[in-house]
Design a protein around this motif. Structure first.
Motif, PDB file in Angstrom:
ATOM      1  N   UNK A 341       0.835  -1.214   0.000  1.00 27.79           N
ATOM      2  CA  UNK A 341       0.000   0.000   0.000  1.00 27.79           C
ATOM      3  C   UNK A 341       0.867   1.261   0.000  1.00 27.79           C
ATOM      4  N   UNK A 342       1.849   1.331   0.892  1.00 30.51           N
ATOM      5  CA  UNK A 342       2.617   2.568   1.045  1.00 30.51           C
ATOM      6  C   UNK A 342       3.750   2.718   0.031  1.00 30.51           C
ATOM      7  N   UNK A 343       4.216   1.634  -0.538  1.00 30.91           N
ATOM      8  CA  UNK A 343       5.303   1.689  -1.517  1.00 30.91           C
ATOM      9  C   UNK A 343       4.886   2.528  -2.732  1.00 30.91           C
ATOM     10  N   UNK A 344       5.677   3.522  -3.050  1.00 35.50           N
ATOM     11  CA  UNK A 344       5.334   4.425  -4.158  1.00 35.50           C
ATOM     12  C   UNK A 344       5.380   3.732  -5.517  1.00 35.50           C
ATOM     13  N   UNK A 383     -10.363  -8.481  -3.737  1.00 33.36           N
ATOM     14  CA  UNK A 383     -10.668  -7.090  -3.366  1.00 33.36           C
ATOM     15  C   UNK A 383      -9.478  -6.183  -3.613  1.00 33.36           C
ATOM     16  N   UNK A 384      -8.283  -6.678  -3.284  1.00 38.29           N
ATOM     17  CA  UNK A 384      -7.056  -5.899  -3.516  1.00 38.29           C
ATOM     18  C   UNK A 384      -6.825  -5.717  -5.018  1.00 38.29           C
ATOM     19  N   UNK A 385      -7.047  -6.765  -5.795  1.00 35.43           N
ATOM     20  CA  UNK A 385      -6.868  -6.690  -7.249  1.00 35.43           C
ATOM     21  C   UNK A 385      -7.826  -5.655  -7.855  1.00 35.43           C
ATOM     22  N   UNK A 386      -9.081  -5.688  -7.434  1.00 38.44           N
ATOM     23  CA  UNK A 386     -10.083  -4.746  -7.948  1.00 38.44           C
ATOM     24  C   UNK A 386      -9.677  -3.310  -7.621  1.00 38.44           C
ATOM     25  N   UNK A 387      -9.187  -3.114  -6.391  1.00 40.49           N
ATOM     26  CA  UNK A 387      -8.770  -1.773  -5.962  1.00 40.49           C
ATOM     27  C   UNK A 387      -7.577  -1.286  -6.786  1.00 40.49           C
ATOM     28  N   UNK A 388      -6.604  -2.174  -7.015  1.00 39.71           N
ATOM     29  CA  UNK A 388      -5.421  -1.793  -7.796  1.00 39.71           C
ATOM     30  C   UNK A 388      -5.789  -1.501  -9.243  1.00 39.71           C
ATOM     31  N   UNK A 389      -6.686  -2.310  -9.812  1.00 36.63           N
ATOM     32  CA  UNK A 389      -7.120  -2.064 -11.192  1.00 36.63           C
ATOM     33  C   UNK A 389      -7.712  -0.663 -11.327  1.00 36.63           C
ATOM     34  N   UNK A 390      -8.497  -0.279 -10.316  1.00 34.93           N
ATOM     35  CA  UNK A 390      -9.154   1.031 -10.357  1.00 34.93           C
ATOM     36  C   UNK A 390      -8.164   2.160 -10.067  1.00 34.93           C
ATOM     37  N   UNK A 399      -3.617   8.070  -3.059  1.00 35.95           N
ATOM     38  CA  UNK A 399      -4.811   8.589  -2.370  1.00 35.95           C
ATOM     39  C   UNK A 399      -5.988   7.632  -2.553  1.00 35.95           C
ATOM     40  N   UNK A 400      -6.070   7.057  -3.755  1.00 35.17           N
ATOM     41  CA  UNK A 400      -7.180   6.148  -4.094  1.00 35.17           C
ATOM     42  C   UNK A 400      -7.143   4.881  -3.241  1.00 35.17           C
ATOM     43  N   UNK A 401      -5.951   4.277  -3.098  1.00 38.28           N
ATOM     44  CA  UNK A 401      -5.903   3.026  -2.335  1.00 38.28           C
ATOM     45  C   UNK A 401      -5.394   3.231  -0.903  1.00 38.28           C
ATOM     46  N   UNK A 405      -6.557  -1.027   3.504  1.00 39.00           N
ATOM     47  CA  UNK A 405      -6.576  -1.928   4.652  1.00 39.00           C
ATOM     48  C   UNK A 405      -7.976  -1.997   5.271  1.00 39.00           C
ATOM     49  N   UNK A 406      -8.619  -0.841   5.397  1.00 39.95           N
ATOM     50  CA  UNK A 406      -9.971  -0.800   5.972  1.00 39.95           C
ATOM     51  C   UNK A 406     -10.959  -1.546   5.071  1.00 39.95           C
ATOM     52  N   UNK A 407     -10.814  -1.366   3.755  1.00 43.26           N
ATOM     53  CA  UNK A 407     -11.716  -2.033   2.805  1.00 43.26           C
ATOM     54  C   UNK A 407     -11.552  -3.548   2.861  1.00 43.26           C
ATOM     55  N   UNK A 408     -10.306  -4.010   2.900  1.00 40.48           N
ATOM     56  CA  UNK A 408     -10.055  -5.453   2.920  1.00 40.48           C
ATOM     57  C   UNK A 408     -10.484  -6.076   4.250  1.00 40.48           C
ATOM     58  N   UNK A 409     -10.402  -5.307   5.321  1.00 38.52           N
ATOM     59  CA  UNK A 409     -10.807  -5.829   6.622  1.00 38.52           C
ATOM     60  C   UNK A 409     -12.308  -6.064   6.723  1.00 38.52           C
TER      61      UNK A 409
END
Length: 602
Positions: A341-344, A383-390, A399-401, A405-409
């Protein structure tokens, strides 16, 4: 034929030799597949697995009849070992077996339309034959154990025939059970005979061993269900889903193993499973044996828990490995948030090699969370894949992702809540009330299903509660979702041939890992039109009092289902009131001299 050698040999393998398990690579290495497998397994094991293969396809054939087919295949193997360039020696093994079946005299007389499969080309021909296997063959008589003195004399004088018949009998009764499991059963059966036939009271010894064997057979049935479920995932959802599920499980079990080693093992497991699921039992046995031996040769890389298993006699290793506890997690694993998540550079890594990146995500997440179910981790990954695709398509991905962590939880919380709620119900109210609750919920979800089938599903789900809710809390979720997924998959398989309703169809068309949450969230079928109320359905007689308790209980549960089918909008309170009134009526009337008169009046 030396059967003990035969049974044990399938698990033996030189760890010095490794081989790519993909069939294309194997075919390039070996001119003759049948000679290659015969040389690997040796004659005794090859014969046994050939018998299993034929018995599972031709379930109505006698042992003697199949022995002739086995001889034909073994003769061909000898010929090809002597000269790999001989005619027919380059044939794929499945074609060798199916060609032999298609030459059986009067095949159509015994097997009807199955004979039409012979007109198809491979691999369609094999799929056709597989579709004619009978899961629960009513034409096979239950096994009758001979008298103690008879069975020991048979073992002493006709050992090959006795053990051969055992393998044949198990295979034709269990046409989808993978051959290694059948050979394992045969080994335990022979061990029972060896130890008992030297005892003074052979009968008592055999009685005790038969009870032990019944436990073994029950375990074999469970293995069969699990194997068929794995085959179903591979067939219906494809290799990607199958491999994802195996990667989750292996990463949880062997969290210290490097990703590359686990990824290779997952790939090899998929290849072996494909052979076993396709009924290619010779290849299944050979390659599964190599897989187990390969794991033992690298036990220091995979897990400290493997050492006791790999020190066992070869025939006991597979069971031990399958049942071994998860290894301890490595200490000080870095945070997943930093890497995913945090890695640029996360979008760059994701887009460069999408599948490889997600596979590492599965590996990293699974090895940190042995308490989560396979299906939940697959949902989190999706869920992570869908978020990354978007997000990776936006101007500001971080900012988008940022709230990933909250979404996946949310997936974790949904599953934890379902397990907690159901286990509290089971442990507080007991098995009987838990079953009634399931019947109420699922009759409302799919009232079109017969009372018998709903009761069958309800009992299976209650068995899941019994098995999983008594486990330590950290094992409950994995256990529950695993077995519920098998029940739901079976339900969806039936739905393919006999559609139930729109909402069931919708859930069955979901991704594999999303089916359970879909069924859980499913509400009352609002499009269902109940049949007219029939008072005769509630016309009771004295059997309500005199029938054996299990029969009375089944009758009452069916009555509950039929009541809800006619009044699906009934509330829990209304159902409870009716149940209490019914119990009071039964208690009152069963004490009367004129039971039927009392029931009619009530």
């Amino acid at each position: 034929m030396k059967w003990l050698t035969l049974i044990s040999f399938i698990f033996f393998l030189s760890s010095a030799r490794s081989r790519n398990l993909q069939r294309t690579a194997r075919d390039a290495e070996h001119k003759s597949p049948i000679a290659h497998r015969f040389n690997d397994l040796k004659e005794e094991t090859f014969k046994a697995v050939t018998m299993i293969t034929f018995a599972q396809y031709l379930q109505r054939c006698s042992y003697d009849g199949l022995s002739k087919l086995v001889k034909d295949v073994v003769d061909l193997a000898h010929k090809c070992v002597a000269n790999e360039d001989a005619p027919e020696c380059s044939k794929p093994l499945p074609s060798v077996f199916l060609d032999e079946i298609c030459q059986v005299d009067k095949l159509r007389d015994s097997y009807g339309d199955m004979a039409d499969c012979c007109g198809k080309a491979d691999p369609e021909r094999n799929q056709c034959f597989l579709s004619f296997k009978v899961q629960h063959p009513d034409f096979v008589q239950p096994y009758q154990r001979p008298a103690a003195d008879v069975i020991c004399n048979e073992y002493k004088d006709h050992r090959v025939q006795l053990l051969g018949n055992f393998v044949y009998s198990v295979a034709r009764r269990n046409p989808f059970l993978h051959a290694p499991a059948i050979l394992g059963l045969a080994a335990e059966y022979e061990n029972a005979l060896k130890s008992c036939c030297s005892e003074s009271d052979v009968g008592a010894c055999l009685d005790a061993k038969v009870r032990q064997l019944a436990v073994i057979k029950e375990r074999a049935k469970k293995i069969d269900v699990q194997q068929q479920h794995g085959c179903r995932i591979l067939e219906k959802y494809g290799e990607r889903t199958f491999q994802a599920s195996k990667l989750v499980r292996l990463s949880q079990k062997y969290p210290k193993a490097p990703f590359a080693e686990l990824a290779k093992m997952v790939h090899d497991v998929k290849d072996v499973y494909r052979e076993c699921c396709d009924g290619d039992m010779v290849e299944c046995v050979d390659d599964w044996s190599e897989l187990v031996a390969s794991l033992c040769s690298k036990q220091d890389v995979f897990s400290s828990k493997l050492k006791p298993c790999c020190e066992l006699p070869v025939v006991e290793r597979t069971k031990c490995i399958m049942e071994a506890e998860f290894d301890d997690k490595p200490d000080n694993l870095p945070s997943l948030v930093e890497k995913y998540i945090q890695d640029k550079e996360v979008c760059k890594s994701y887009e460069a090699n999408h599948d490889a990146f997600l596979s590492e995500f599965v590996y990293d997440y699974s090895r940190r969370h042995p308490e989560l179910s396979t299906q939940l981790i697959m949902r989190i990954t999706k869920g992570y894949e869908t978020l990354m695709d978007k997000c990776c398509k936006t101007d500001n991905p971080a900012e988008c992702y940022g709230n990933a962590q909250e979404e996946l939880n949310k997936h974790v919380k949904e599953t934890e809540d379902v397990v907690k709620t159901n286990c509290e119900l089971f442990n507080t109210h007991g098995e009987a009330d838990f079953l009634k609750g399931i019947l109420v919920r699922y009759t409302k979800k799919m009232p079109q299903v017969s009372s018998e089938t709903l009761l069958e599903i309800g009992k299976k789900m209650t068995a899941v509660g019994s098995k999983c809710c008594n486990l330590p809390e950290h094992k409950r979720m994995s256990c529950s979702e695993h077995y519920l997924s098998i029940i739901i998959e079976d339900m969806c398989k039936r739905q393919e041939s006999t559609p139930i309703n729109e909402q069931v169809s919708q859930c069955c068309n979901e991704l594999y890992s999303y089916r359970r949450p879909c069924f859980t969230a499913m509400g009352v079928d609002t499009k269902y039109v109940p049949p007219a109320f029939d008072p005769m359905m509630f016309n009771f007689d004295e059997k309500l009092c005199t029938a054996p308790p299990p029969e009375r209980e089944t009758g009452q549960l069916k009555m509950l289902v039929n009541l809800i089918k006619r009044k699906p909008q009934m509330t829990e309170e209304q159902i409870k009131t009716i149940g209490e009134s019914f119990t009071a009526m039964v208690e009152k009337c069963c004490k009367q001299a004129d039971v039927e008169g009392c029931l009619g009046e009530e």
